[in-house]
Design an enzyme around this catalytic site. Structure first.
Site, mmCIF file in Angstrom:
data_model
loop_
_atom_site.group_PDB
_atom_site.id
_atom_site.type_symbol
_atom_site.label_atom_id
_atom_site.label_comp_id
_atom_site.label_asym_id
_atom_site.label_seq_id
_atom_site.Cartn_x
_atom_site.Cartn_y
_atom_site.Cartn_z
ATOM 1 N N SER A 62 0.819 -1.212 0.000
ATOM 2 C CA SER A 62 0.000 0.000 0.000
ATOM 3 C C SER A 62 0.852 1.262 0.000
ATOM 4 C CB SER A 62 -0.908 0.020 1.235
ATOM 5 O OG SER A 62 -1.560 -1.206 1.381
HETATM 6 N N1 SAH Z 1 -0.846 -4.894 4.016
HETATM 7 C C1 SAH Z 1 -0.032 -5.210 2.852
HETATM 8 C C2 SAH Z 1 -0.700 -4.905 1.531
HETATM 9 C C3 SAH Z 1 -1.889 -5.747 1.321
HETATM 10 S S1 SAH Z 1 -2.337 -6.092 -0.343
HETATM 11 C C4 SAH Z 1 1.333 -4.573 2.937
HETATM 12 O O1 SAH Z 1 1.630 -3.881 3.918
HETATM 13 O O2 SAH Z 1 2.134 -4.805 2.020
HETATM 14 C C5 SAH Z 1 -3.703 -7.140 0.045
HETATM 15 C C6 SAH Z 1 -3.324 -8.530 0.461
HETATM 16 O O3 SAH Z 1 -4.530 -9.170 0.867
HETATM 17 C C7 SAH Z 1 -2.741 -9.368 -0.665
HETATM 18 O O4 SAH Z 1 -1.475 -9.833 -0.300
HETATM 19 C C8 SAH Z 1 -3.751 -10.529 -0.802
HETATM 20 O O5 SAH Z 1 -3.130 -11.783 -1.074
HETATM 21 C C9 SAH Z 1 -4.409 -10.539 0.551
HETATM 22 N N2 SAH Z 1 -5.722 -11.157 0.612
HETATM 23 C C10 SAH Z 1 -6.777 -11.025 -0.244
HETATM 24 N N3 SAH Z 1 -7.818 -11.768 0.187
HETATM 25 C C11 SAH Z 1 -7.419 -12.388 1.337
HETATM 26 C C12 SAH Z 1 -8.039 -13.291 2.245
HETATM 27 N N4 SAH Z 1 -9.297 -13.727 2.094
HETATM 28 N N5 SAH Z 1 -7.337 -13.708 3.309
HETATM 29 C C13 SAH Z 1 -6.058 -13.300 3.509
HETATM 30 N N6 SAH Z 1 -5.408 -12.448 2.681
HETATM 31 C C14 SAH Z 1 -6.086 -11.994 1.603
#
Ligand code: SAH
Length: 215
Positions: A62
């Protein structure tokens, strides 16, 4: 891996403040954790720009000012047990680990969890547990949580996560369709139920069901 110069860091903190990140503890944590360790290859050079960047498995780390605003809205205290859904690069979890007692972070991609764990180890962030799972079910065996941060967009705050929020707890979650602008909301749980507040428009990758297909 080159360390950011003091000037780069100063500009980074200035950009965060000018976008509304004013909480001293949050700014300190963001000053301390090198975002460059959470992005790979050519993107590492751009780690101190206020932009989302690509990471493995087609996901994104992000934008720093969004990380700051979400963390600030979560009002984490040093005694808190925090759940993050969406480990991604691990950057947000690392920031939370500086503010909370314990952080559980969950991602559906095993590869992202593995890579994030190795950065947490390198930084000796021993209060983070990274788990491969579908985080929309939460982590029932560790519930309730004082704070829950969801970093992928859901159409509504997932029921199991609401149920795993302690009374008096706060959850921050982007809601809305994945292909449009979503709204970041703050949910407070009190004895009588849930109170919802809109924070600002955001854009996140979708919260998907089940595990990712990588190994
Ligand atoms: N917080 C992260 C960025 C998140 S991007 C950082 O600091 O880099 C969103 C993430 O959510 C992705 O890695 C994706 O794989 C994950 N995601 C999406 N759906 C999900 C689910 N149901 N359970 C766990 N992770 C999930």
């Amino acid at each position: 891996m080159t360390l950011p110069t003091p000037e780069t860091k100063m500009q980074f903190l200035f950009a965060l403040r000018s976008k509304g990140v004013t909480d001293r503890r949050v700014l300190n944590a963001m000053e301390e954790i090198d975002r460059g360790l959470f992005v790979r290859g050519i993107f590492a050079e751009r780690a101190y720009e206020d932009m989302p960047l690509p990471i493995a498995c087609g996901q994104t780390i992000s934008q720093p000012s969004v990380v700051g605003i979400m963390t600030q809205a979560l009002q984490v205290s040093p005694r808190d047990k925090v759940l993050e859904v969406g480990t991604g690069s691990g950057y947000q979890a690392a920031i939370l680990s500086k503010l909370a007692r314990r952080v559980y972070t969950v991602d559906r991609h095993p590869r992202l969890v593995r890579e994030a764990r190795s950065v947490f180890e390198a930084l000796s962030l021993s209060n983070i547990t990274a788990i491969t799972a579908d985080g929309s079910h939460g982590v029932p065996e560790q519930a309730p949580f004082d704070r829950i941060l969801v970093t992928a967009a859901a159409e509504d705050p997932p029921g199991p996560l609401l149920a795993q929020l302690r009374i008096g707890g706060i959850m921050v979650v982007p809601v809305g369709q994945s292909d449009t602008v979503q709204t970041l909301i703050r949910v407070r749980r009190d004895e009588d139920g849930f109170d919802y507040n809109e924070i600002r428009p955001v854009r996140f990758v979708p919260l998907l069901e089940g595990l990712g297909q990588d190994v």
